[in-house]
Motif scaffolding. Structure first.
Motif, mmCIF file in Angstrom:
data_model
loop_
_atom_site.group_PDB
_atom_site.id
_atom_site.type_symbol
_atom_site.label_atom_id
_atom_site.label_comp_id
_atom_site.label_asym_id
_atom_site.label_seq_id
_atom_site.Cartn_x
_atom_site.Cartn_y
_atom_site.Cartn_z
ATOM 1 N N GLN A 55 -1.275 8.105 0.090
ATOM 2 C CA GLN A 55 -0.873 9.258 -0.712
ATOM 3 C C GLN A 55 -1.462 10.561 -0.151
ATOM 4 N N GLN A 56 -2.593 10.452 0.563
ATOM 5 C CA GLN A 56 -3.200 11.633 1.165
ATOM 6 C C GLN A 56 -2.236 12.330 2.126
ATOM 7 N N ALA A 91 0.827 -1.200 0.000
ATOM 8 C CA ALA A 91 0.000 0.000 0.000
ATOM 9 C C ALA A 91 0.866 1.256 0.000
ATOM 10 N N ASP A 131 -5.770 5.601 1.733
ATOM 11 C CA ASP A 131 -4.786 5.900 0.691
ATOM 12 C C ASP A 131 -3.666 6.735 1.308
ATOM 13 N N ALA A 167 1.351 4.126 -3.053
ATOM 14 C CA ALA A 167 1.135 5.550 -2.797
ATOM 15 C C ALA A 167 2.388 6.382 -3.064
ATOM 16 N N ASP A 196 -8.159 0.504 4.071
ATOM 17 C CA ASP A 196 -8.109 0.942 2.679
ATOM 18 C C ASP A 196 -7.755 2.423 2.579
#
Length: 223
Positions: A116-117, A40, A114, A44, A112
């Motif tokens: 990347q946030q 994950a 993200d 990201a 789940d």
């Protein structure tokens, strides 16, 4: 920006499974918990990872290697068992984290979110940004309140800390006695108005017991 995965705990609530295997290497659908987190993070855009380890810790680098098979670079921060606690383990890994800001996540959460946030968060004068979730059955009273993107300790409605956060190294500054847990340190800066946050309303599980591990296994099997 680097990401640190916390993997040094003994996983006592997960016994007997963790008597011979560190909790991050317990498997769901044939893949270890920590591998889901690594994948994950890489998805990201986090490709420089730091993983701390203690209990049966030598198994973790032996299993994961240098990260090449996950398309990332993994460095390891070895700790004596029960020596540092969470915040202390982060401080111990400073020499590997290097940057002023970095993210830290628990190896035993299933979610789940993200990651990347977290790259888009600007801390400004804040020292941390935490991800909160709705309270699970095992933590019905929650940890922190959230109002206008700031965490507080006195809100009637509280949420659970997801074990996912963006930190500035100054949060950990000063002379500290080890072991140093993260909770009291966070509360100190929450009171000072230095910790922001957001609520994640998607999937999130704290895999702290064999029963919860079995639930996740069933969840994946039913997909």
């Amino acid at each position: 920006m680097k990401a640190m995965i916390l993997a040094a705990g003994q996983g006592k609530r997960m016994r007997p499974l963790t008597e011979t295997t560190p909790k991050p290497l317990l498997k769901v659908a044939g893949k270890s918990l920590i591998e889901y987190q690594i994948e994950a993070l890489v998805k990201a855009g986090f490709t420089e990872l730091v993983i701390n380890h203690a209990w049966l810790g030598e198994q973790i680098p032996a299993y994961l290697g240098n990260g090449e098979k996950y398309n990332c670079n993994i460095q390891y921060s070895a700790e004596p068992i029960d020596a540092y606690e969470t915040a202390g383990g982060i401080i111990h890994a400073f020499k590997l984290l290097q940057d002023d800001t970095f993210i830290v996540i628990n190896s035993d959460v299933w979610c789940d979110f993200d990651y990347q946030q977290l790259k888009q968060i600007k801390l400004g004068d804040k020292l941390a940004h935490l991800i909160l979730v709705a309270n699970p059955e095992h933590n019905p009273n929650g940890d922190f309140g959230l109002k206008h993107d700031l965490l507080n300790l006195n809100q009637d409605t509280k949420y659970t800390f997801a074990g996912i956060g963006l930190y500035h190294k100054d949060l950990f500054a000063g002379d500290h006695q080890m072991p140093l847990p993260l909770g009291p340190l966070l509360k100190q800066f929450i009171v000072a108005g230095k910790v922001s946050g957001q609520l994640h309303q998607g999937c999130w599980f704290d895999i702290g017991t064999p029963e919860r591990l079995a639930q996740i296994e069933q969840l994946v099997a039913n997909k």
